[in-house]
Design a protein around this motif. Structure first.
Motif, PDB file in Angstrom:
ATOM      1  N   PRO A  66      33.810  39.037  46.633  1.00 55.04           N
ATOM      2  CA  PRO A  66      34.909  38.847  47.592  1.00 55.04           C
ATOM      3  C   PRO A  66      35.052  39.945  48.644  1.00 55.04           C
ATOM      4  O   PRO A  66      35.493  39.675  49.754  1.00 55.04           O
ATOM      5  CB  PRO A  66      36.150  38.797  46.698  1.00 55.04           C
ATOM      6  CG  PRO A  66      35.651  38.290  45.392  1.00 55.04           C
ATOM      7  CD  PRO A  66      34.262  38.875  45.249  1.00 55.04           C
ATOM      8  N   HIS A  99      41.631  28.185  54.219  1.00 57.52           N
ATOM      9  CA  HIS A  99      42.459  28.477  53.042  1.00 57.52           C
ATOM     10  C   HIS A  99      43.027  27.178  52.478  1.00 57.52           C
ATOM     11  O   HIS A  99      43.509  26.329  53.229  1.00 57.52           O
ATOM     12  CB  HIS A  99      43.607  29.431  53.387  1.00 57.52           C
ATOM     13  CG  HIS A  99      43.174  30.837  53.594  1.00 57.52           C
ATOM     14  ND1 HIS A  99      42.826  31.325  54.838  1.00 57.52           N
ATOM     15  CD2 HIS A  99      43.018  31.855  52.723  1.00 57.52           C
ATOM     16  CE1 HIS A  99      42.496  32.601  54.721  1.00 57.52           C
ATOM     17  NE2 HIS A  99      42.600  32.952  53.446  1.00 57.52           N
ATOM     18  N   HIS A 129      37.860  32.102  55.807  1.00 60.36           N
ATOM     19  CA  HIS A 129      37.502  31.453  54.542  1.00 60.36           C
ATOM     20  C   HIS A 129      38.222  32.089  53.360  1.00 60.36           C
ATOM     21  O   HIS A 129      38.264  31.511  52.274  1.00 60.36           O
ATOM     22  CB  HIS A 129      35.991  31.498  54.305  1.00 60.36           C
ATOM     23  CG  HIS A 129      35.381  32.846  54.524  1.00 60.36           C
ATOM     24  ND1 HIS A 129      35.616  33.911  53.696  1.00 60.36           N
ATOM     25  CD2 HIS A 129      34.564  33.284  55.508  1.00 60.36           C
ATOM     26  CE1 HIS A 129      34.952  34.957  54.150  1.00 60.36           C
ATOM     27  NE2 HIS A 129      34.309  34.617  55.250  1.00 60.36           N
ATOM     28  N   LYS A 131      38.939  35.649  50.847  1.00 57.80           N
ATOM     29  CA  LYS A 131      38.059  36.442  49.990  1.00 57.80           C
ATOM     30  C   LYS A 131      37.807  35.750  48.662  1.00 57.80           C
ATOM     31  O   LYS A 131      36.782  35.935  48.048  1.00 57.80           O
ATOM     32  CB  LYS A 131      38.653  37.830  49.755  1.00 57.80           C
ATOM     33  CG  LYS A 131      38.708  38.657  51.024  1.00 57.80           C
ATOM     34  CD  LYS A 131      39.254  40.032  50.761  1.00 57.80           C
ATOM     35  CE  LYS A 131      39.330  40.824  52.069  1.00 57.80           C
ATOM     36  NZ  LYS A 131      39.792  42.172  51.863  1.00 57.80           N
ATOM     37  N   GLY A 140      35.354  34.301  44.912  1.00 57.07           N
ATOM     38  CA  GLY A 140      34.629  34.256  46.178  1.00 57.07           C
ATOM     39  C   GLY A 140      33.785  33.014  46.385  1.00 57.07           C
ATOM     40  O   GLY A 140      32.819  33.036  47.147  1.00 57.07           O
ATOM     41  N   LYS A 143      33.833  31.644  50.098  1.00 57.07           N
ATOM     42  CA  LYS A 143      33.130  32.615  50.935  1.00 57.07           C
ATOM     43  C   LYS A 143      31.624  32.496  50.729  1.00 57.07           C
ATOM     44  O   LYS A 143      30.852  32.509  51.688  1.00 57.07           O
ATOM     45  CB  LYS A 143      33.605  34.026  50.588  1.00 57.07           C
ATOM     46  CG  LYS A 143      32.903  35.114  51.358  1.00 57.07           C
ATOM     47  CD  LYS A 143      33.438  36.472  50.975  1.00 57.07           C
ATOM     48  CE  LYS A 143      32.745  37.554  51.761  1.00 57.07           C
ATOM     49  NZ  LYS A 143      33.340  38.864  51.538  1.00 57.07           N
ATOM     50  N   SER A 144      31.198  32.370  49.491  1.00 58.31           N
ATOM     51  CA  SER A 144      29.776  32.225  49.178  1.00 58.31           C
ATOM     52  C   SER A 144      29.202  30.953  49.793  1.00 58.31           C
ATOM     53  O   SER A 144      28.097  30.960  50.337  1.00 58.31           O
ATOM     54  CB  SER A 144      29.559  32.199  47.658  1.00 58.31           C
ATOM     55  OG  SER A 144      30.005  33.391  47.069  1.00 58.31           O
ATOM     56  N   ALA A 147      28.857  31.402  53.577  1.00 57.26           N
ATOM     57  CA  ALA A 147      27.703  32.269  53.861  1.00 57.26           C
ATOM     58  C   ALA A 147      26.392  31.527  53.645  1.00 57.26           C
ATOM     59  O   ALA A 147      25.391  31.818  54.299  1.00 57.26           O
ATOM     60  CB  ALA A 147      27.752  33.518  52.982  1.00 57.26           C
ATOM     61  N   SER A 161      30.993  39.176  59.120  1.00 63.62           N
ATOM     62  CA  SER A 161      32.367  39.385  58.665  1.00 63.62           C
ATOM     63  C   SER A 161      33.180  40.027  59.780  1.00 63.62           C
ATOM     64  O   SER A 161      32.678  40.865  60.532  1.00 63.62           O
ATOM     65  CB  SER A 161      32.393  40.284  57.422  1.00 63.62           C
ATOM     66  OG  SER A 161      31.842  39.602  56.320  1.00 63.62           O
ATOM     67  N   THR A 169      36.793  40.953  55.471  1.00 61.91           N
ATOM     68  CA  THR A 169      35.738  40.230  54.762  1.00 61.91           C
ATOM     69  C   THR A 169      36.192  38.850  54.301  1.00 61.91           C
ATOM     70  O   THR A 169      35.431  38.138  53.647  1.00 61.91           O
ATOM     71  CB  THR A 169      35.228  41.042  53.555  1.00 61.91           C
ATOM     72  OG1 THR A 169      36.320  41.332  52.685  1.00 61.91           O
ATOM     73  CG2 THR A 169      34.553  42.320  54.002  1.00 61.91           C
ATOM     74  N   GLY A 170      37.395  38.444  54.682  1.00 63.22           N
ATOM     75  CA  GLY A 170      37.885  37.101  54.401  1.00 63.22           C
ATOM     76  C   GLY A 170      37.712  36.174  55.593  1.00 63.22           C
ATOM     77  O   GLY A 170      38.238  35.060  55.606  1.00 63.22           O
ATOM     78  N   VAL A 172      34.866  35.278  59.257  1.00 60.85           N
ATOM     79  CA  VAL A 172      33.610  35.570  59.954  1.00 60.85           C
ATOM     80  C   VAL A 172      33.732  35.190  61.426  1.00 60.85           C
ATOM     81  O   VAL A 172      34.406  34.228  61.779  1.00 60.85           O
ATOM     82  CB  VAL A 172      32.386  34.812  59.360  1.00 60.85           C
ATOM     83  CG1 VAL A 172      32.004  35.340  58.016  1.00 60.85           C
ATOM     84  CG2 VAL A 172      32.587  33.319  59.307  1.00 60.85           C
TER      85      VAL A 172
END
Length: 193
Positions: A66, A99, A129, A131, A140, A143-144, A147, A161, A169-170, A172
Protein backbone atom coordinates in the motif's frame (compact mmCIF):
# COMPACT_ATOMS: atom_id res chain seq x y z
CA UNK A 1 47.01 -29.74 3.36
CA UNK A 2 49.61 -30.72 5.83
CA UNK A 3 49.43 -34.25 7.25
CA UNK A 4 48.38 -32.87 10.67
CA UNK A 5 45.40 -31.03 9.13
CA UNK A 6 44.54 -34.04 6.97
CA UNK A 7 44.44 -36.34 10.02
CA UNK A 8 42.14 -33.91 11.82
CA UNK A 9 39.89 -33.69 8.78
CA UNK A 10 39.67 -37.47 8.38
CA UNK A 11 38.92 -37.89 12.08
CA UNK A 12 36.16 -35.28 11.86
CA UNK A 13 34.64 -37.01 8.81
CA UNK A 14 35.00 -40.60 10.10
CA UNK A 15 31.30 -41.08 10.95
CA UNK A 16 29.93 -39.24 7.87
CA UNK A 17 28.05 -41.43 5.40
CA UNK A 18 27.66 -40.53 1.71
CA UNK A 19 24.24 -39.46 0.46
CA UNK A 20 22.56 -42.20 -1.51
CA UNK A 21 22.22 -41.46 -5.23
CA UNK A 22 19.28 -43.82 -5.86
CA UNK A 23 16.66 -41.65 -4.10
CA UNK A 24 16.41 -38.26 -5.82
CA UNK A 25 13.10 -37.19 -4.28
CA UNK A 26 13.04 -34.03 -2.25
CA UNK A 27 11.18 -33.95 1.03
CA UNK A 28 9.03 -30.87 1.51
CA UNK A 29 7.87 -29.92 4.96
CA UNK A 30 4.33 -28.79 5.59
CA UNK A 31 0.88 -30.29 5.58
CA UNK A 32 0.29 -29.78 1.85
CA UNK A 33 -2.69 -27.54 2.61
CA UNK A 34 -2.46 -23.84 1.67
CA UNK A 35 -2.14 -21.34 4.50
CA UNK A 36 -4.82 -18.73 5.18
CA UNK A 37 -2.61 -16.08 3.57
CA UNK A 38 -2.24 -18.20 0.42
CA UNK A 39 -6.00 -18.74 0.27
CA UNK A 40 -6.59 -15.00 0.66
CA UNK A 41 -4.13 -14.19 -2.14
CA UNK A 42 -5.79 -16.75 -4.42
CA UNK A 43 -9.26 -15.33 -3.73
CA UNK A 44 -8.03 -11.80 -4.38
CA UNK A 45 -6.42 -12.85 -7.64
CA UNK A 46 -9.59 -14.66 -8.70
CA UNK A 47 -11.64 -11.56 -7.87
CA UNK A 48 -9.40 -9.58 -10.18
CA UNK A 49 -10.23 -11.80 -13.17
CA UNK A 50 -12.96 -10.02 -15.04
CA UNK A 51 -12.29 -11.67 -18.38
CA UNK A 52 -10.12 -10.46 -21.20
CA UNK A 53 -12.76 -9.27 -23.64
CA UNK A 54 -11.48 -5.76 -22.95
CA UNK A 55 -7.92 -6.70 -23.96
CA UNK A 56 -6.55 -6.19 -20.45
CA UNK A 57 -5.27 -9.38 -18.86
CA UNK A 58 -5.29 -10.12 -15.16
CA UNK A 59 -2.83 -13.00 -15.35
CA UNK A 60 0.48 -12.84 -13.45
CA UNK A 61 -0.43 -9.82 -11.37
CA UNK A 62 2.11 -8.77 -8.75
CA UNK A 63 0.79 -7.44 -5.44
CA UNK A 64 2.01 -3.97 -4.49
CA UNK A 65 2.48 -2.78 -0.92
CA UNK A 66 0.00 0.00 0.00
CA UNK A 67 2.80 2.52 0.66
CA UNK A 68 5.05 1.68 -2.31
CA UNK A 69 5.15 4.11 -5.24
CA UNK A 70 4.26 2.70 -8.65
CA UNK A 71 5.33 3.88 -12.06
CA UNK A 72 5.74 2.96 -15.71
CA UNK A 73 6.86 4.64 -18.93
CA UNK A 74 6.66 3.22 -22.45
CA UNK A 75 9.71 3.13 -24.66
CA UNK A 76 9.99 6.47 -26.40
CA UNK A 77 8.71 8.59 -23.51
CA UNK A 78 11.44 11.13 -22.88
CA UNK A 79 13.12 11.07 -19.49
CA UNK A 80 12.32 14.75 -18.89
CA UNK A 81 8.64 14.22 -19.70
CA UNK A 82 8.44 11.28 -17.29
CA UNK A 83 10.28 13.28 -14.62
CA UNK A 84 7.82 16.18 -14.99
CA UNK A 85 4.91 13.76 -14.72
CA UNK A 86 6.43 12.18 -11.61
CA UNK A 87 6.90 15.63 -10.06
CA UNK A 88 3.31 16.65 -10.81
CA UNK A 89 4.30 19.52 -13.09
CA UNK A 90 1.58 18.92 -15.69
CA UNK A 91 -1.91 20.36 -15.39
CA UNK A 92 -4.42 17.68 -14.38
CA UNK A 93 -7.25 17.80 -16.90
CA UNK A 94 -9.40 14.94 -15.55
CA UNK A 95 -9.84 12.99 -12.30
CA UNK A 96 -11.22 9.55 -11.49
CA UNK A 97 -11.92 8.33 -7.96
CA UNK A 98 -12.06 4.52 -7.64
CA UNK A 99 -12.63 4.46 -3.86
CA UNK A 100 -15.45 2.08 -2.97
CA UNK A 101 -15.38 0.24 -6.31
CA UNK A 102 -15.02 -3.52 -6.52
CA UNK A 103 -12.12 -4.75 -8.63
CA UNK A 104 -14.40 -5.62 -11.56
CA UNK A 105 -16.20 -2.25 -11.37
CA UNK A 106 -12.89 -0.40 -11.07
CA UNK A 107 -11.52 -2.08 -14.19
CA UNK A 108 -14.54 -1.18 -16.31
CA UNK A 109 -14.66 2.36 -14.90
CA UNK A 110 -10.94 2.91 -15.53
CA UNK A 111 -11.17 1.65 -19.13
CA UNK A 112 -14.18 3.87 -19.82
CA UNK A 113 -12.45 6.85 -18.19
CA UNK A 114 -9.41 6.44 -20.47
CA UNK A 115 -11.68 6.17 -23.55
CA UNK A 116 -13.48 9.35 -22.46
CA UNK A 117 -10.14 11.12 -21.90
CA UNK A 118 -9.05 10.17 -25.41
CA UNK A 119 -12.33 11.40 -26.89
CA UNK A 120 -11.98 14.72 -25.02
CA UNK A 121 -8.25 14.94 -25.83
CA UNK A 122 -7.12 14.89 -22.20
CA UNK A 123 -3.35 14.44 -21.90
CA UNK A 124 -2.83 14.27 -18.12
CA UNK A 125 -5.22 12.72 -15.62
CA UNK A 126 -5.27 11.71 -11.98
CA UNK A 127 -6.64 8.35 -10.84
CA UNK A 128 -7.33 7.94 -7.12
CA UNK A 129 -7.20 4.22 -6.33
CA UNK A 130 -6.47 4.43 -2.61
CA UNK A 131 -3.74 2.63 -0.72
CA UNK A 132 -5.92 -0.27 0.35
CA UNK A 133 -4.71 -0.54 3.93
CA UNK A 134 -8.19 -1.52 5.14
CA UNK A 135 -9.02 -3.74 2.18
CA UNK A 136 -9.50 -7.42 2.75
CA UNK A 137 -8.48 -10.10 2.23
CA UNK A 138 -5.38 -8.57 0.60
CA UNK A 139 -3.94 -5.15 1.39
CA UNK A 140 -3.51 -2.87 -1.62
CA UNK A 141 -5.54 -5.04 -4.00
CA UNK A 142 -7.07 -2.25 -6.08
CA UNK A 143 -3.73 -0.41 -6.25
CA UNK A 144 -2.06 -3.61 -7.45
CA UNK A 145 -4.72 -4.12 -10.10
CA UNK A 146 -4.39 -0.54 -11.38
CA UNK A 147 -0.59 -0.91 -11.55
CA UNK A 148 -1.09 -4.14 -13.51
CA UNK A 149 -3.76 -2.85 -15.91
CA UNK A 150 -2.32 0.53 -16.92
CA UNK A 151 0.78 -0.74 -18.80
CA UNK A 152 -1.53 -2.97 -20.89
CA UNK A 153 -3.66 -0.04 -22.08
CA UNK A 154 -2.10 1.30 -25.28
CA UNK A 155 -3.41 4.85 -24.71
CA UNK A 156 -1.38 5.13 -21.49
CA UNK A 157 2.13 6.39 -22.23
CA UNK A 158 3.25 6.64 -18.60
CA UNK A 159 2.03 6.76 -15.03
CA UNK A 160 3.53 7.42 -11.61
CA UNK A 161 2.36 7.71 -8.02
CA UNK A 162 1.17 11.22 -7.25
CA UNK A 163 2.58 13.84 -4.91
CA UNK A 164 1.16 13.95 -1.38
CA UNK A 165 -1.02 16.94 -2.23
CA UNK A 166 -2.81 14.85 -4.90
CA UNK A 167 -3.12 11.61 -2.93
CA UNK A 168 0.44 10.32 -2.64
CA UNK A 169 0.83 6.59 -3.15
CA UNK A 170 -2.97 6.28 -3.18
CA UNK A 171 -3.17 7.96 -6.60
CA UNK A 172 -1.38 8.02 -9.95
CA UNK A 173 -0.75 10.64 -12.59
CA UNK A 174 -1.50 9.37 -16.10
CA UNK A 175 0.10 10.62 -19.31
CA UNK A 176 -2.12 9.70 -22.25
CA UNK A 177 -1.50 9.63 -26.00
CA UNK A 178 -2.42 12.69 -28.02
CA UNK A 179 -5.76 12.73 -29.79
CA UNK A 180 -5.98 13.07 -33.58
CA UNK A 181 -6.68 16.82 -33.44
CA UNK A 182 -3.74 17.37 -31.09
CA UNK A 183 -1.47 15.44 -33.47
CA UNK A 184 -2.68 17.51 -36.44
CA UNK A 185 -2.15 20.77 -34.52
CA UNK A 186 1.34 19.63 -33.56
CA UNK A 187 2.23 18.75 -37.18
CA UNK A 188 0.92 22.12 -38.37
CA UNK A 189 2.90 24.00 -35.72
CA UNK A 190 6.13 22.21 -36.63
CA UNK A 191 5.66 22.73 -40.39
CA UNK A 192 5.60 26.51 -39.90
CA UNK A 193 9.17 26.53 -38.55
Amino acid sequence: MQSNEMDEFLNAMADVKPIGQQDKRCAVSGSGKPSEAQIARRKAAEACFGGEQDGVSDAAMTLVDPDDPIGFARDGVQHGVYKNLRLGKYQIDARLDLHGHSVVEAKQTLLQFIKDCQRCEVRTALVLHGKGRQSSPVKGMLKSCVAHWLPQISEVLAFHSALKVHGGTGAVYLLLKKGERQKADNRERHQKR
